[in-house]
Scaffold this active site. Structure first.
Site, PDB file in Angstrom:
ATOM      1  N   TYR A 143      67.966 103.216  44.947  1.00  0.00           N
ATOM      2  CA  TYR A 143      68.137 104.333  45.840  1.00  0.00           C
ATOM      3  C   TYR A 143      67.334 105.348  45.301  1.00  0.00           C
ATOM      4  CZ  TYR A 143      72.579 102.093  47.294  1.00  0.00           C
ATOM      5  OH  TYR A 143      73.227 101.194  48.072  1.00  0.00           O
ATOM      6  N   ASP A 222      76.930  88.146  43.104  1.00  0.00           N
ATOM      7  CA  ASP A 222      77.418  87.186  44.236  1.00  0.00           C
ATOM      8  C   ASP A 222      78.515  86.520  43.744  1.00  0.00           C
ATOM      9  OD1 ASP A 222      75.556  85.843  42.254  1.00  0.00           O
ATOM     10  OD2 ASP A 222      74.769  84.375  43.725  1.00  0.00           O
ATOM     11  N   ASP A 246      77.769 100.254  44.767  1.00  0.00           N
ATOM     12  CA  ASP A 246      77.910 100.748  46.055  1.00  0.00           C
ATOM     13  C   ASP A 246      78.739  99.668  46.912  1.00  0.00           C
ATOM     14  OD1 ASP A 246      78.033 102.139  48.331  1.00  0.00           O
ATOM     15  OD2 ASP A 246      75.708 102.244  48.763  1.00  0.00           O
ATOM     16  N   ASP A 250      83.074  99.223  47.379  1.00  0.00           N
ATOM     17  CA  ASP A 250      83.876  99.351  48.616  1.00  0.00           C
ATOM     18  C   ASP A 250      84.770  98.012  48.699  1.00  0.00           C
ATOM     19  OD1 ASP A 250      82.765 101.562  49.499  1.00  0.00           O
ATOM     20  OD2 ASP A 250      82.025 100.670  51.371  1.00  0.00           O
TER      21      ASP A 250
END
Ligand code: NAD
Length: 355
Positions: A143, A222, A246, A250
């Site tokens: 980011y 994964d 991130d 979630d």
């Protein structure tokens, strides 16, 4: 009497309603435990764009830096969706994290037994309970890495870069958090493919030597996503990079049910932290007194515990939330048959009374 200065950033959408709910509960803590909270309300996000022409005015940064901690509602909304990227409300969010040096984001995902039905997972997957802390690196990685776009617009790239120092400091937060919990850390990376992940993994292994009581294991991202969906009870603390965190945070929140319930803390070197619900500004329900204030209220509890050291007070807030849920009061987002529906203000008032 101990005194703390809290910068309040109500922000946009439901932000002002849920922050007001948290203040109702903090005032009740103040009355019961004899601790004083002084509030300073500041602007960030869309409301700051409207008032000052920018999402993060310097005055807001200065007032936050002069506080003991920051409580944020949420920012953003359709009104500001088409402003240039530099002026977007979310740019204010990235900016305040950077300005306050908040390099770690802690997100507990706890499924309360009263709300088991709210999880999208089948009940047998949740038999071992759900109490995960995701520790996400917040100011490094892709980011913030170098962004490049070719002149002819046919390719673009974002650099994923981590230093040993950046990995060590987030690792320390994860190990220290684990010491207060079940003493298990899963470090999530993609070390089979990414050089930055190999450095991440090697650094975590070195750091683990300083925490012999904590069990460190590694998982590729994964597989971690799959394991969260099929066997979430195996996790205690997950530590990972900015982008993987991130996504995984979630996912871990989603399996814990409504996003209206879950808090987060962003921390740096000092005690000053920024505490906020994990959800956004919910413009679709703003101003209707139906938003769930619990995520913001328990974010305030995290602030008392982690930044102010007010453990008893934080425990009391969480116990009051549990009590209100056990008495079957629900906001619309967590409503089910046989429950009593209440609005934002009423929910905050009930929790304050149960203290
Ligand atoms: P959102 O989290 O705001 O809303 C998603 C859904 O969840 C909506 O249906 C909303 O009504 C519901 N919801 C959210 N919080 C709730 C609560 N406390 N009680 C009951 N229901 C709740 O996500 P979104 O719709 O993708 O984003 C809306 C705006 O918020 C966007 O502008 C986005 O950029 C911004 N946003 C801000 C933050 C932040 O400030 N930290 C985080 C995420 C999104």
């Amino acid at each position: 009497m101990s005194e703390f200065k809290i910068a309040l950033i109500p922000g946009d959408g439901i932000g002002p309603e849920i922050v007001a709910g948290a203040v109702t509960v903090l005032d009740a803590v103040s009355a019961k435990f004899g601790v004083k909270f002084n509030y300073e309300e500041v602007y960030m996000g869309g409301c700051a764009i409207d008032k000052y022409g920018e999402p993060l005015p310097q005055e807001t940064v200065d007032k936050c830096l002069a506080s003991d901690s920051v409580l944020l509602g949420a920012v953003g909304g359709p009104k500001w969706d088409n402003v240039p990227a530099k002026l977007r409300p979310e740019t204010g969010l990235l900016g305040i994290r950077k300005a306050l040096g908040l390099y770690s984001n802690l997100r507990p995902s706890i499924l309360k037994p009263q709300l088991a039905a709210a999880s999208p997972l089948k009940s047998e997957k949740l038999e071992g309970g759900l109490d995960i802390m995701v520790v996400r690196e917040l100011t490094g990685g892709i980011y913030f890495g170098k962004k490049t776009k070719s002149e002819d617009g046919t390719w673009a790239s974002d650099e994923e870069k981590y230093s040993v120092e950046e990995v060590r400091r987030i690792g320390k937060i994860a190990f220290e958090t684990a010491m207060l919990r079940k003493k298990r850390v899963v470090s999530v990376d993609k070390a089979n493919v990414l050089e930055s992940s190999r450095l991440w993994r090697a650094t975590m292994i070195e750091l683990a030597k300083e925490y012999p009581e904590v069990e460190l294991t590694h998982m590729y991202v994964d597989n971690a996503a799959m394991q969260l969906a099929i066997n979430p009870a195996q996790f205690d603390v997950i530590v990972t990079s900015n982008i993987f965190g991130d996504i995984l945070s979630d996912l871990s929140s989603a399996i814990a049910g409504s996003i209206g319930m879950l808090p987060s803390a962003s921390l740096g070197k000092s005690k000053l932290g920024m505490y906020e619900p994990i959800h956004g500004s919910a413009p679709d329900i703003a101003g209707m007194d139906i938003a769930n204030p619990i995520a913001t209220i328990v974010s305030a509890a995290m602030m008392l515990r982690m930044s102010f050291g007010l453990i008893e007070e934080a425990d009391a807030i969480e116990a009051a939330v549990d009590k209100v849920l056990s008495e079957n009061y629900r906001t619309a987002d967590i409503m089910s048959d046989g429950m009593t529906k209440v609005g934002t203000k009423e929910m905050a008032k009930l929790i304050a009374e149960r203290l």
